[in-house]
Design a protein around this motif. Structure first.
Motif, PDB file in Angstrom:
ATOM      1  N   ASP A  43       3.408  65.272  75.752  1.00 53.41           N
ATOM      2  CA  ASP A  43       4.190  65.035  74.538  1.00 53.41           C
ATOM      3  C   ASP A  43       4.837  63.657  74.670  1.00 53.41           C
ATOM      4  O   ASP A  43       5.875  63.505  75.315  1.00 53.41           O
ATOM      5  CB  ASP A  43       5.257  66.120  74.381  1.00 53.41           C
ATOM      6  CG  ASP A  43       6.054  65.986  73.090  1.00 53.41           C
ATOM      7  OD1 ASP A  43       5.957  64.924  72.433  1.00 53.41           O
ATOM      8  OD2 ASP A  43       6.779  66.933  72.730  1.00 53.41           O
ATOM      9  N   ASN A  44       4.215  62.667  74.067  1.00 53.84           N
ATOM     10  CA  ASN A  44       4.720  61.292  74.102  1.00 53.84           C
ATOM     11  C   ASN A  44       5.401  60.911  72.793  1.00 53.84           C
ATOM     12  O   ASN A  44       5.309  59.758  72.343  1.00 53.84           O
ATOM     13  CB  ASN A  44       3.566  60.322  74.386  1.00 53.84           C
ATOM     14  CG  ASN A  44       3.272  60.196  75.868  1.00 53.84           C
ATOM     15  OD1 ASN A  44       4.173  59.952  76.667  1.00 53.84           O
ATOM     16  ND2 ASN A  44       2.009  60.382  76.244  1.00 53.84           N
ATOM     17  N   SER A  45       6.102  61.860  72.194  1.00 50.80           N
ATOM     18  CA  SER A  45       6.675  61.631  70.864  1.00 50.80           C
ATOM     19  C   SER A  45       7.570  60.405  70.800  1.00 50.80           C
ATOM     20  O   SER A  45       7.649  59.732  69.770  1.00 50.80           O
ATOM     21  CB  SER A  45       7.461  62.867  70.412  1.00 50.80           C
ATOM     22  OG  SER A  45       6.611  63.973  70.268  1.00 50.80           O
ATOM     23  N   PHE A  72      16.418  66.235  69.634  1.00 48.80           N
ATOM     24  CA  PHE A  72      16.721  64.908  70.183  1.00 48.80           C
ATOM     25  C   PHE A  72      15.904  64.616  71.435  1.00 48.80           C
ATOM     26  O   PHE A  72      15.446  63.491  71.632  1.00 48.80           O
ATOM     27  CB  PHE A  72      18.221  64.793  70.485  1.00 48.80           C
ATOM     28  CG  PHE A  72      19.042  64.444  69.272  1.00 48.80           C
ATOM     29  CD1 PHE A  72      19.092  63.136  68.797  1.00 48.80           C
ATOM     30  CD2 PHE A  72      19.745  65.420  68.591  1.00 48.80           C
ATOM     31  CE1 PHE A  72      19.839  62.806  67.673  1.00 48.80           C
ATOM     32  CE2 PHE A  72      20.492  65.101  67.469  1.00 48.80           C
ATOM     33  CZ  PHE A  72      20.536  63.794  67.011  1.00 48.80           C
ATOM     34  N   LYS A  73      15.693  65.603  72.294  1.00 51.11           N
ATOM     35  CA  LYS A  73      14.913  65.361  73.516  1.00 51.11           C
ATOM     36  C   LYS A  73      13.500  64.910  73.167  1.00 51.11           C
ATOM     37  O   LYS A  73      12.952  64.002  73.804  1.00 51.11           O
ATOM     38  CB  LYS A  73      14.865  66.628  74.379  1.00 51.11           C
ATOM     39  CG  LYS A  73      16.151  66.930  75.116  1.00 51.11           C
ATOM     40  CD  LYS A  73      16.011  68.186  75.965  1.00 51.11           C
ATOM     41  CE  LYS A  73      15.023  67.993  77.100  1.00 51.11           C
ATOM     42  NZ  LYS A  73      14.970  69.182  77.996  1.00 51.11           N
ATOM     43  N   THR A  79       9.381  58.044  76.926  1.00 54.52           N
ATOM     44  CA  THR A  79      10.115  56.779  77.073  1.00 54.52           C
ATOM     45  C   THR A  79      11.261  57.002  78.062  1.00 54.52           C
ATOM     46  O   THR A  79      11.080  56.821  79.259  1.00 54.52           O
ATOM     47  CB  THR A  79      10.646  56.288  75.712  1.00 54.52           C
ATOM     48  OG1 THR A  79      11.425  57.324  75.083  1.00 54.52           O
ATOM     49  CG2 THR A  79       9.504  55.911  74.786  1.00 54.52           C
ATOM     50  N   LEU A  80      12.419  57.423  77.592  1.00 57.52           N
ATOM     51  CA  LEU A  80      13.552  57.677  78.484  1.00 57.52           C
ATOM     52  C   LEU A  80      13.399  58.984  79.255  1.00 57.52           C
ATOM     53  O   LEU A  80      14.019  59.162  80.309  1.00 57.52           O
ATOM     54  CB  LEU A  80      14.866  57.696  77.685  1.00 57.52           C
ATOM     55  CG  LEU A  80      15.233  56.392  76.961  1.00 57.52           C
ATOM     56  CD1 LEU A  80      16.550  56.555  76.222  1.00 57.52           C
ATOM     57  CD2 LEU A  80      15.296  55.222  77.939  1.00 57.52           C
ATOM     58  N   ILE A  81      12.612  59.896  78.712  1.00 57.26           N
ATOM     59  CA  ILE A  81      12.355  61.183  79.373  1.00 57.26           C
ATOM     60  C   ILE A  81      10.861  61.288  79.641  1.00 57.26           C
ATOM     61  O   ILE A  81      10.044  61.006  78.755  1.00 57.26           O
ATOM     62  CB  ILE A  81      12.810  62.369  78.494  1.00 57.26           C
ATOM     63  CG1 ILE A  81      14.296  62.244  78.148  1.00 57.26           C
ATOM     64  CG2 ILE A  81      12.539  63.700  79.195  1.00 57.26           C
ATOM     65  CD1 ILE A  81      14.780  63.308  77.168  1.00 57.26           C
ATOM     66  N   LYS A  82      10.499  61.680  80.856  1.00 57.65           N
ATOM     67  CA  LYS A  82       9.092  61.825  81.216  1.00 57.65           C
ATOM     68  C   LYS A  82       8.397  62.774  80.253  1.00 57.65           C
ATOM     69  O   LYS A  82       8.922  63.831  79.905  1.00 57.65           O
ATOM     70  CB  LYS A  82       8.962  62.358  82.643  1.00 57.65           C
ATOM     71  CG  LYS A  82       7.516  62.490  83.102  1.00 57.65           C
ATOM     72  CD  LYS A  82       7.445  63.021  84.532  1.00 57.65           C
ATOM     73  CE  LYS A  82       6.000  63.191  84.962  1.00 57.65           C
ATOM     74  NZ  LYS A  82       5.906  63.735  86.352  1.00 57.65           N
ATOM     75  N   ALA A  83       7.205  62.400  79.831  1.00 56.81           N
ATOM     76  CA  ALA A  83       6.461  63.213  78.869  1.00 56.81           C
ATOM     77  C   ALA A  83       6.073  64.552  79.485  1.00 56.81           C
ATOM     78  O   ALA A  83       5.355  64.595  80.490  1.00 56.81           O
ATOM     79  CB  ALA A  83       5.215  62.474  78.407  1.00 56.81           C
TER      80      ALA A  83
END
Length: 298
Positions: A43-45, A72-73, A79-83
């Motif tokens: 999930d690379n949203s 929000f996650k 990006t800021l959170i691993k996919a």
């Protein structure tokens, strides 16, 4: 008779984890079947933020209240959170979809990668990503996928070549008016294409004041005699707009519409009577950027 074919796109981890089960339960209550298309890989949203430069994208995000719709996650995944991996996080949902008798297939390996880069990807990358998705699907369900729906209605000639080689029952990659066999330039393909014919809820939401029950009534008013194909999203109709979606379905059934999966449509169509139509690049009101559309009959 009015036929309403239901196509469920599962784009994100949240849609897979929460929206799919909500929709399965809703369809059970209404005794309906649908076609589910699963994103299988990461999930690379969060990487979709580059779309902010497309005309209409920011307005659509604001109209649809994207942070609350997707979470929000989700907006920071990749990006800021691993996919996170979508199907691998909750593989039982694919089996549950099959157990409840629904049609199901592949949406993508990496939804954002396909939607934003398909026209630039080499055929070897397209083939490798599809193979990863197909293999994981088989691992979790014991079934080979027989259908595919392109993320964001984005498709290229190379992608069609790869999909055609997989001998699928049907695809649903475009916006259009009726089922057909596609052409792209001088290249003719053989896989049945069942296009989305109705506007989606996220294209309509907030425009001209449409929301809630008024949205449901408006969608129901668009149904015509013959085939209507409605694409919904596990992240929207499966979560924040599930009540509106249920109202739309009930209104459609009150009109006498028969709600079916896309596989029902594929089974009913005589292949030797299908028109051959060109796939073109066009726009749809309420959606940012361009997408694949059914063009002239060839």
């Amino acid at each position: 008779m009015k036929i309403l074919a239901l196509k469920v796109d599962v784009d994100t981890l949240r849609g897979h984890r929460e929206g799919v089960l909500n929709l399965l339960n809703l369809f059970d209550r209404l005794s309906l079947k649908a076609s589910f298309f699963f994103s299988m890989g990461p999930d690379n949203s969060g990487k979709a933020i580059v779309r902010i430069f497309r005309k209409g994208f920011l307005g659509k995000m604001l109209r649809t209240k994207a942070p609350s719709t997707y979470g929000f996650k989700t907006l920071f995944y990749g990006t800021l959170i691993k996919a996170p991996m979508i199907a691998q996080s909750f593989p039982g949902l694919l089996k549950e979809t099959a157990r409840r008798g629904h049609d199901f297939g592949i949406h993508a390996w990496d939804h954002v990668k396909w939607q934003d880069r398909i026209h630039k990807l080499p055929v070897t990358t397209i083939e490798a990503d599809l193979r990863r998705a197909f293999d994981l699907f088989y691992q979790y369900t014991g079934h080979q996928p027989r259908s595919f729906a392109a993320p964001g209605w984005q498709v290229s000639q190379d992608a069609l070549l790869v999909l055609d080689s997989m001998r699928l029952r049907y695809t649903s990659n475009t916006r259009g008016l009726f089922p057909y066999v596609p052409r792209w330039g001088r290249k003719a393909f053989s896989t049945l294409e069942i296009p989305t014919t109705l506007p989606t809820m996220d294209e309509l939401l907030g425009r001209r004041g449409l929301k809630g029950e008024e949205m449901a009534r408006h969608l129901a008013s668009l149904l015509k005699e013959g085939l209507n194909v409605f694409t919904l999203h596990a992240e929207m109709e499966g979560l924040s707009q599930i009540g509106v979606f249920e109202s739309f379905l009930r209104s459609a059934m009150d009109q006498g519409a028969k709600c079916v999966p896309l596989s029902f449509v594929a089974d009913q169509i005589p292949r030797d009577e299908l028109p051959r139509c060109e796939i073109g690049i066009g726009t749809v009101e309420g959606r940012a950027g361009t997408l694949a559309v059914q063009a002239t009959e060839a």
